[in-house]
Design a protein around this motif. Structure first.
Motif, PDB file in Angstrom:
ATOM      1  N   UNK A 188       3.447   4.553  -0.595  1.00 22.74           N
ATOM      2  CA  UNK A 188       4.084   4.992  -1.835  1.00 22.74           C
ATOM      3  C   UNK A 188       3.041   5.356  -2.897  1.00 22.74           C
ATOM      4  N   UNK A 189       2.007   4.529  -3.033  1.00 20.64           N
ATOM      5  CA  UNK A 189       0.953   4.826  -4.001  1.00 20.64           C
ATOM      6  C   UNK A 189       0.206   6.104  -3.639  1.00 20.64           C
ATOM      7  N   UNK A 190      -0.050   6.305  -2.358  1.00 23.29           N
ATOM      8  CA  UNK A 190      -0.762   7.508  -1.917  1.00 23.29           C
ATOM      9  C   UNK A 190       0.058   8.764  -2.191  1.00 23.29           C
ATOM     10  N   UNK A 244      -7.053   2.894  -3.291  1.00 23.82           N
ATOM     11  CA  UNK A 244      -8.188   2.408  -2.502  1.00 23.82           C
ATOM     12  C   UNK A 244      -8.101   0.907  -2.261  1.00 23.82           C
ATOM     13  N   UNK A 245      -7.761   0.156  -3.291  1.00 28.09           N
ATOM     14  CA  UNK A 245      -7.663  -1.294  -3.137  1.00 28.09           C
ATOM     15  C   UNK A 245      -6.532  -1.684  -2.198  1.00 28.09           C
ATOM     16  N   UNK A 253      -7.601  10.997 -16.140  1.00 28.50           N
ATOM     17  CA  UNK A 253      -7.857   9.574 -16.317  1.00 28.50           C
ATOM     18  C   UNK A 253      -6.813   8.726 -15.597  1.00 28.50           C
ATOM     19  N   UNK A 254      -5.493   8.975 -15.757  1.00 25.96           N
ATOM     20  CA  UNK A 254      -4.532   8.191 -14.984  1.00 25.96           C
ATOM     21  C   UNK A 254      -4.674   8.416 -13.481  1.00 25.96           C
ATOM     22  N   UNK A 255      -5.054   9.611 -13.073  1.00 24.59           N
ATOM     23  CA  UNK A 255      -5.232   9.878 -11.642  1.00 24.59           C
ATOM     24  C   UNK A 255      -6.378   9.045 -11.080  1.00 24.59           C
ATOM     25  N   UNK A 287       3.858  -5.735   4.109  1.00 27.06           N
ATOM     26  CA  UNK A 287       4.055  -5.500   2.684  1.00 27.06           C
ATOM     27  C   UNK A 287       3.106  -4.409   2.182  1.00 27.06           C
ATOM     28  N   UNK A 288       1.863  -4.446   2.632  1.00 24.81           N
ATOM     29  CA  UNK A 288       0.856  -3.524   2.087  1.00 24.81           C
ATOM     30  C   UNK A 288       0.981  -2.102   2.640  1.00 24.81           C
TER      31      UNK A 288
END
Length: 105
Positions: A78-80, A28-29, A18-20, A71-72
């Motif tokens: 990092x998120x990936x 994705x966003x 669920x957290x994944x 910035x993105x």
């Protein structure tokens, strides 16, 4: 036959995924934001080069998509990386649970 106090593989794997899934949505966003900011940056750079708009606000506004890209891009990276680590950890935890055939042996 299951041991008392032990979680079944199905309930354990659902709890970890669920957290994944939520993290995947953020990745994705952020990736979409990165792509759209690159598109907007290239478009405004082309307009600046070819048309050179004379509006007073244009010289301050056309670099904004490039700032958003700066910035993105690290945020997405990092998120990936965090998403990949979470998936790898979930796979390793799922492999730790002995299957029905291993318990019988």
């Amino acid at each position: 036959m299951s041991t008392m106090g032990r979680h079944t593989p199905r309930s354990r794997s659902i709890r970890h995924h669920v957290p994944a899934l939520r993290l995947t949505r953020f990745v994705q966003q952020t990736g979409r934001l990165l792509c759209w900011s690159l598109t907007a940056g290239m478009t405004t750079a082309a307009l600046e080069l070819l048309i050179t708009p004379e509006a007073a606000w244009w010289h301050m506004m056309w670099p904004l998509p490039w700032y958003l890209t700066c910035v993105s891009a690290p945020l997405w990276a990092a998120l990936r990386a965090h998403e990949k680590a979470a998936r790898q950890q979930a796979r390793e935890e799922d492999n730790d649970i002995p299957g029905e055939w291993e318990q019988a042996a």
